[in-house]
Design a protein around this motif. Structure first.
Motif, PDB file in Angstrom:
ATOM      1  N   TRP A   1      -1.951   4.061  14.185  1.00  0.00           N
ATOM      2  CA  TRP A   1      -2.739   5.475  14.475  1.00  0.00           C
ATOM      3  C   TRP A   1      -1.730   6.283  15.373  1.00  0.00           C
ATOM      4  CZ3 TRP A   1      -8.430   6.471  14.221  1.00  0.00           C
ATOM      5  CH2 TRP A   1      -8.823   5.391  13.441  1.00  0.00           C
ATOM      6  N   LEU A   2      -1.583   7.593  14.722  1.00  0.00           N
ATOM      7  CA  LEU A   2      -0.673   8.575  15.453  1.00  0.00           C
ATOM      8  C   LEU A   2      -1.657   9.898  15.986  1.00  0.00           C
ATOM      9  CD1 LEU A   2       1.579   8.756  12.373  1.00  0.00           C
ATOM     10  CD2 LEU A   2       2.175   7.380  14.555  1.00  0.00           C
ATOM     11  N   MET A   3      -1.752   9.646  17.565  1.00  0.00           N
ATOM     12  CA  MET A   3      -2.865  10.334  18.147  1.00  0.00           C
ATOM     13  C   MET A   3      -2.438  12.040  18.693  1.00  0.00           C
ATOM     14  SD  MET A   3      -5.422   8.242  17.931  1.00  0.00           S
ATOM     15  CE  MET A   3      -6.595   9.396  18.969  1.00  0.00           C
ATOM     16  N   ALA A   4      -1.227  12.170  18.403  1.00  0.00           N
ATOM     17  CA  ALA A   4      -0.625  13.483  18.784  1.00  0.00           C
ATOM     18  C   ALA A   4      -1.128  13.524  20.446  1.00  0.00           C
ATOM     19  CB  ALA A   4      -1.016  14.782  18.019  1.00  0.00           C
ATOM     20  N   ASP A   5      -1.805  14.786  20.658  1.00  0.00           N
ATOM     21  CA  ASP A   5      -2.278  14.851  22.025  1.00  0.00           C
ATOM     22  C   ASP A   5      -3.927  14.841  22.041  1.00  0.00           C
ATOM     23  OD1 ASP A   5       0.139  15.306  23.207  1.00  0.00           O
ATOM     24  OD2 ASP A   5      -0.045  17.467  23.562  1.00  0.00           O
ATOM     25  N   ALA A   6      -4.542  14.087  21.214  1.00  0.00           N
ATOM     26  CA  ALA A   6      -6.111  14.051  21.091  1.00  0.00           C
ATOM     27  C   ALA A   6      -6.589  13.557  22.521  1.00  0.00           C
ATOM     28  CB  ALA A   6      -6.493  13.248  19.733  1.00  0.00           C
ATOM     29  N   VAL A   7      -7.505  13.888  23.004  1.00  0.00           N
ATOM     30  CA  VAL A   7      -8.274  13.602  24.115  1.00  0.00           C
ATOM     31  C   VAL A   7      -9.432  12.831  23.815  1.00  0.00           C
ATOM     32  CG1 VAL A   7      -7.227  15.714  25.495  1.00  0.00           C
ATOM     33  CG2 VAL A   7      -9.525  15.804  23.995  1.00  0.00           C
ATOM     34  N   MET A   8     -10.160  12.585  24.951  1.00  0.00           N
ATOM     35  CA  MET A   8     -11.287  11.149  24.960  1.00  0.00           C
ATOM     36  C   MET A   8     -12.230  11.675  23.826  1.00  0.00           C
ATOM     37  SD  MET A   8     -11.383   9.723  28.600  1.00  0.00           S
ATOM     38  CE  MET A   8      -9.779   8.879  29.382  1.00  0.00           C
ATOM     39  N   ILE A   9     -12.743  12.998  24.070  1.00  0.00           N
ATOM     40  CA  ILE A   9     -13.525  13.603  23.127  1.00  0.00           C
ATOM     41  C   ILE A   9     -13.446  13.180  21.565  1.00  0.00           C
ATOM     42  CG2 ILE A   9     -12.822  15.954  22.786  1.00  0.00           C
ATOM     43  CD1 ILE A   9     -15.775  16.766  23.126  1.00  0.00           C
ATOM     44  N   ASN A  10     -12.182  13.469  21.388  1.00  0.00           N
ATOM     45  CA  ASN A  10     -11.766  12.885  19.759  1.00  0.00           C
ATOM     46  C   ASN A  10     -11.959  11.438  19.698  1.00  0.00           C
ATOM     47  OD1 ASN A  10      -9.673  15.346  21.025  1.00  0.00           O
ATOM     48  ND2 ASN A  10     -10.303  15.927  18.886  1.00  0.00           N
ATOM     49  N   GLU A  11     -11.640  10.742  20.577  1.00  0.00           N
ATOM     50  CA  GLU A  11     -11.663   9.236  20.543  1.00  0.00           C
ATOM     51  C   GLU A  11     -12.975   8.965  20.253  1.00  0.00           C
ATOM     52  OE1 GLU A  11      -7.881   8.571  23.411  1.00  0.00           O
ATOM     53  OE2 GLU A  11      -9.866   7.914  24.060  1.00  0.00           O
ATOM     54  N   ASP A  12     -14.140   9.643  20.900  1.00  0.00           N
ATOM     55  CA  ASP A  12     -15.373   9.492  20.992  1.00  0.00           C
ATOM     56  C   ASP A  12     -15.925   9.708  19.436  1.00  0.00           C
ATOM     57  OD1 ASP A  12     -15.745   8.595  23.464  1.00  0.00           O
ATOM     58  OD2 ASP A  12     -16.435  10.674  24.322  1.00  0.00           O
ATOM     59  N   LEU A  13     -15.708  10.847  18.927  1.00  0.00           N
ATOM     60  CA  LEU A  13     -15.859  11.166  17.604  1.00  0.00           C
ATOM     61  C   LEU A  13     -15.434  10.204  16.677  1.00  0.00           C
ATOM     62  CD1 LEU A  13     -15.057  15.064  17.687  1.00  0.00           C
ATOM     63  CD2 LEU A  13     -17.323  14.030  18.160  1.00  0.00           C
ATOM     64  N   LEU A  14     -14.163   9.733  16.823  1.00  0.00           N
ATOM     65  CA  LEU A  14     -13.874   8.913  15.875  1.00  0.00           C
ATOM     66  C   LEU A  14     -14.423   7.494  15.873  1.00  0.00           C
ATOM     67  CD1 LEU A  14      -9.837   9.683  16.115  1.00  0.00           C
ATOM     68  CD2 LEU A  14     -11.099   9.882  14.191  1.00  0.00           C
ATOM     69  N   ARG A  15     -14.760   7.099  17.270  1.00  0.00           N
ATOM     70  CA  ARG A  15     -15.445   5.772  17.155  1.00  0.00           C
ATOM     71  C   ARG A  15     -16.946   6.096  16.547  1.00  0.00           C
ATOM     72  NH1 ARG A  15     -17.434   4.151  21.603  1.00  0.00           N
ATOM     73  NH2 ARG A  15     -16.849   5.909  22.926  1.00  0.00           N
ATOM     74  N   SER A  16     -17.583   7.084  16.800  1.00  0.00           N
ATOM     75  CA  SER A  16     -18.765   7.268  16.174  1.00  0.00           C
ATOM     76  C   SER A  16     -18.698   7.380  14.697  1.00  0.00           C
ATOM     77  CB  SER A  16     -19.503   8.422  16.555  1.00  0.00           C
ATOM     78  OG  SER A  16     -20.688   8.802  16.037  1.00  0.00           O
ATOM     79  N   ARG A  17     -17.821   7.706  14.137  1.00  0.00           N
ATOM     80  CA  ARG A  17     -17.703   7.758  12.780  1.00  0.00           C
ATOM     81  C   ARG A  17     -17.111   6.570  11.966  1.00  0.00           C
ATOM     82  NH1 ARG A  17     -16.692   6.747   8.453  1.00  0.00           N
ATOM     83  NH2 ARG A  17     -15.766   7.968   6.485  1.00  0.00           N
ATOM     84  N   TYR A  18     -16.197   5.898  12.683  1.00  0.00           N
ATOM     85  CA  TYR A  18     -15.616   4.397  11.933  1.00  0.00           C
ATOM     86  C   TYR A  18     -15.909   3.260  12.452  1.00  0.00           C
ATOM     87  CZ  TYR A  18     -12.625   7.951   9.620  1.00  0.00           C
ATOM     88  OH  TYR A  18     -12.201   9.001   8.877  1.00  0.00           O
ATOM     89  N   THR A  19     -17.167   3.512  13.536  1.00  0.00           N
ATOM     90  CA  THR A  19     -17.591   2.020  13.986  1.00  0.00           C
ATOM     91  C   THR A  19     -18.109   1.310  12.736  1.00  0.00           C
ATOM     92  OG1 THR A  19     -18.084   2.724  16.190  1.00  0.00           O
ATOM     93  CG2 THR A  19     -19.279   0.788  15.510  1.00  0.00           C
ATOM     94  N   GLY A  20     -17.735   0.025  12.491  1.00  0.00           N
ATOM     95  CA  GLY A  20     -18.154  -0.778  11.281  1.00  0.00           C
ATOM     96  C   GLY A  20     -17.559  -0.168   9.999  1.00  0.00           C
ATOM     97  N   ASP A  21     -16.902   0.840   9.999  1.00  0.00           N
ATOM     98  CA  ASP A  21     -16.201   1.459   8.717  1.00  0.00           C
ATOM     99  C   ASP A  21     -15.351   0.510   8.161  1.00  0.00           C
ATOM    100  OD1 ASP A  21     -14.490   3.037   6.822  1.00  0.00           O
ATOM    101  OD2 ASP A  21     -16.353   4.361   7.180  1.00  0.00           O
TER     102      ASP A  21
END
Length: 779
Positions: free
Chosen positions: A588-608
């Motif tokens: 996982w290559l995050m660049a400068d992504a912040v916690m709100i991006n992490e929240d969005l990604l968790r919401s999208r990929y939980t259980g995926d």
């Protein structure tokens, strides 16, 4: 097809290179693809002298760094036939792209400076924000120095042909640069050869970028990205960037669903909505133009500049007191709060002139005003870019709101309408009660004004002072009486305007009267229900519109570029071929992504399955280990096998010690212990070297200030490393720390793999093989 991932040590910056290849005879490699994700550093760098792999072992830190990168990256691109298949520029921060021209372009034979002409063929170019944002750190392209202000990267994104090398026709960008936004599903960098089939592995997948809708043009100087904070001597931004306010889990998913519907509606409307004004918006624009013209005509009737200034200031105050607000689109492209304030002040000044024009037209010039407005109808009026985008958002939210309310249970809607109806009736009754004393003061104030005007010059032909209305408590009858009073007031004011125009030379001046406020009808029955429905719709629409704008504009814009630029980072996942268990390795290559991006990604990929079917998951920590990224929830979600941190010893002081020790490492230790197999070994080695029982791996972080140590301090730590590598800081490295401290003993350390670049001159190499295994070493 194995892939080698090289995390280059560029100090305070980022540079990741991916080399896809097939194994050749005798341990050789047959190159298949090359990808460069970012290549930048802060204004300086932290590379120790004597890098053996670099052609230059002396000179400035930057010279050594660039020589090393040109050698290492250039060697791999050359193995690939001189082709860089993809250049990915994660977001517009100079520490992620400042070195690209130095690495990818020919050097001038005399000056040794890059020429801006490519020395390789470049296939795809992906980026996340408006090209105007990519201007930092491009001194040779700066305005005032003979450049256009864009620099190499800005020109590469807008005029890629300008980077082509005339002496080497193949050295050019093959495809038009592509600006990407967050995808709903992973998007493969290398598309499948056959339409309808799955992308081949290994491959890079885009999972996040600039969220939701198009972003306005924003840019501010580098210095503006450092936010001051009490007690923070060095302006560490990680201490002041506000935390995410998004709700979590189920609420987040529900909100995102609505916001994405708005985003889809905006896209649909953009294809069908003209910019040209018509209907009510056109009428409002024509009236505004007419009021501006007549406001300026009124100001010309005043004898002195001081009078004109006083009249404008009074009008602006009246506009503000009436609760008028500037349209949101006005400051949509403001680069900072100062520019936003200036734009709003200018708008209110213009609105004051428009109020003067409205009053002037009502005071005896209405016919003239109407004729002027009609003369404007032959013109075509269009919305500007910001006004147009704002209009699309409002209409999109209205459509989504209509669809949503249509699906709500009828009883719930009926109950809400009853509550809104009661509120409306009470609000209007209270408002009318409050208007009574205000209107009484208008009558008293007008009596005094008339007496003052009579003292200026008595004129029997002047319209008489309006007769105060007799109010009975019946809203309809009272409004009729108030209307009669206001009509008389307008006739009086018309005589005032004519008198002032006649006596402009001798500076005699009379003052207009104020009008009374009309009462608000208190409806009942069907009329009240319809008003309640409109209010419910309006409030729901405004709430959704506020949410949408907050997550697409306000959250990322603010006064400083830091927050929105980081949140626009392209996040990629390198997915390897599955092992015998069917699971894939991931990086996982995050660049400068912040916690709100992490929240969005968790919401999208939980259980995926994209996330769940992974065996070894490596994390390139977001934002250099800053406190704005890598939440405990994110670490728990990914359960990384190992983490890499790219950071430097400049004035940002990251990785942030308290965040890593209290949040990241604590959360990591609570996840299942990683299983590392095979152990670290160089390619072709038959056994681990050194052994897993070798000395500890040293890393450093910045210790936050406290009562005993009021300044930041560089602290050396050690941790047993299951991979067996060992790095020892040099004396000169340790001398940079103000208060070097010994690390804890082996029993106190956790068996975690925190691969950090700080001050070591270390590049980390990670190879994912075809069987689901990996090799890892430092260089």
């Amino acid at each position: 097809m194995p892939v080698e991932v090289v995390f280059f040590n560029v100090g305070q910056g980022d540079c990741t290179f991916l080399h896809f290849y097939e194994p050749g005879p005798g341990g050789t490699r047959v190159s298949k693809r090359t990808v460069l994700l970012d290549c930048g550093t802060f204004s300086g760098c932290d590379v120790p002298p004597g890098r053996t792999s670099a052609p230059v072992t002396t000179g400035t830190e930057r010279a050594r760094l660039l020589a090393h990168l040109r050698h290492e990256i250039g060697t791999r691109i050359t193995e690939n036939g001189g082709v860089l298949d993809a250049l990915l520029i994660s977001h517009p921060d100079q520490d992620h792209y400042r070195n690209l021209e130095d690495i990818l372009c020919h050097l001038d034979a005399k000056t040794k400076l890059p020429t801006g002409k490519l020395q390789y063929q470049v296939g795809q170019v992906w980026y996340s924000c408006d090209p105007d944002n990519y201007r930092e750190g491009n001194a040779r392209g700066a305005r005032g120095k003979g450049g256009d202000g864009k620099g190499f990267v800005g020109r590469l994104l807008t005029e890629p042909a300008a980077a082509a090398c005339p002496d080497h026709p193949a050295h050019q960008v093959q495809e038009a640069p592509l600006r990407v936004q967050s995808p709903s599903d992973p998007v493969a960098l290398f598309r499948p050869k056959t339409v309808g089939t799955e992308p081949e592995l290994p491959n890079l997948f885009l999972v996040s970028s600039q969220p939701f809708g198009p972003h306005p043009k924003k840019w501010s100087p580098t210095g503006a990205s450092k936010s001051p904070d009490a007690g923070n001597k060095l302006n560490h931004p990680a201490q002041v960037i506000p935390p995410s306010t998004l709700p979590k889990e189920a609420e987040l998913a529900k909100l995102l669903g609505r916001l994405l519907h708005v985003s889809d509606a905006v896209t649909s409307l953009r294809a069908s909505t003209p910019r040209t004004l018509s209907g009510d918006p056109l009428e409002q624009r024509l009236l505004a133009e007419g009021r501006t013209e007549f406001g300026n005509r009124f100001l010309k009737t005043l004898p002195a500049e001081t009078d004109r200034k006083a009249a404008q200031e009074k009008a602006v105050l009246a506009v503000r007191n009436a609760g008028t607000t500037a349209p949101r689109w006005l400051i949509r492209s403001a680069k900072d709060s100062k520019q936003a304030d200036d734009l709003q002040k200018a708008w209110f000044a213009a609105e004051g002139v428009r109020k003067l024009g409205s009053d002037y037209a009502a005071a005896g010039h209405q016919t003239e005003f109407d004729a002027y407005v009609d003369s404007l109808r032959s013109k075509t009026y269009s919305m500007g870019n910001d006004e147009y985008e704002d209009h699309l958002e409002v209409e999109a939210v209205r459509k989504v709101t209509e669809d949503f309310l249509a699906t709500e249970p009828a009883d719930d809607v009926k109950h809400l309408l009853g509550l809104y109806a009661a509120d409306i009736a009470k609000e209007r009754t209270d408002s009318n009660t409050a208007i009574g004393p205000v209107n009484a003061k208008v009558v008293d104030r007008n009596k005094k004004t008339d007496a003052d005007n009579t003292a200026v010059e008595k004129d029997d032909t002047f319209a008489p002072l309006p007769t105060p209305p007799v109010l009975t408590g019946d809203v309809t009858a009272d409004n009729k009486a108030i209307g009669t009073y206001n009509d008389q007031t307008h006739r009086y004011n018309a005589d005032v305007a004519a008198f002032n125009e006649k006596h402009a030379a001798d500076r005699k001046r009379k003052f207009p009267l104020d009008t009374m406020s009309r009462l608000r009808p208190v409806p009942s029955g069907h009329d009240l229900t319809e008003l309640a429905r409109q209010k419910l719709f309006a409030e729901y629409t405004e709430e959704l519109l506020t949410d949408y704008r907050a997550k697409t504009h306000d959250q990322w814009v603010g006064d400083h570029k830091t927050t929105w630029a980081n949140a626009s980072s392209m996040v990629f996942v390198l997915k390897g071929k599955p092992g015998t268990d069917g699971k894939h390795q991931q990086v996982w290559l995050m660049a400068d992504a912040v916690m709100i991006n992490e929240d969005l990604l968790r919401s999208r990929y939980t259980g995926d399955a994209f996330v769940d079917h992974a065996r070894n998951r490596w994390l390139k920590v977001g934002h250099h280990g800053s406190g704005t990224s890598t939440s405990a929830a994110w670490v728990t979600f990914l359960k990384p096998t190992g983490m890499f941190v790219s950071s430097g010893k400049k004035d940002y002081h990251i990785p942030k010690a308290s965040h890593f020790q209290d949040t990241v490492i604590t959360a990591w230790n609570k996840t299942s212990p990683p299983v590392i197999a095979p152990p670290d070994k160089q390619p072709g080695a038959t056994k681990p070297d050194p052994s897993p029982t070798a000395p500890q791996h040293d890393y450093t972080y910045w210790q936050d200030p406290d009562a005993k140590n009021p300044d930041f301090a560089l602290v050396w730590k050690s941790t047993p490393l299951a991979l067996g590598t060992s790095l020892t800081p040099t004396a000169s490295d340790k001398a940079t720390a103000k208060k070097p401290k010994p690390g804890p003993g082996p029993s106190a350390a956790k068996k975690r793999k925190l691969m950090d670049f700080e001050g070591q001159g270390t590049d980390w190499h990670l190879i994912l093989d075809d069987a689901g295994g990996f090799e890892l070493w430092h260089h």
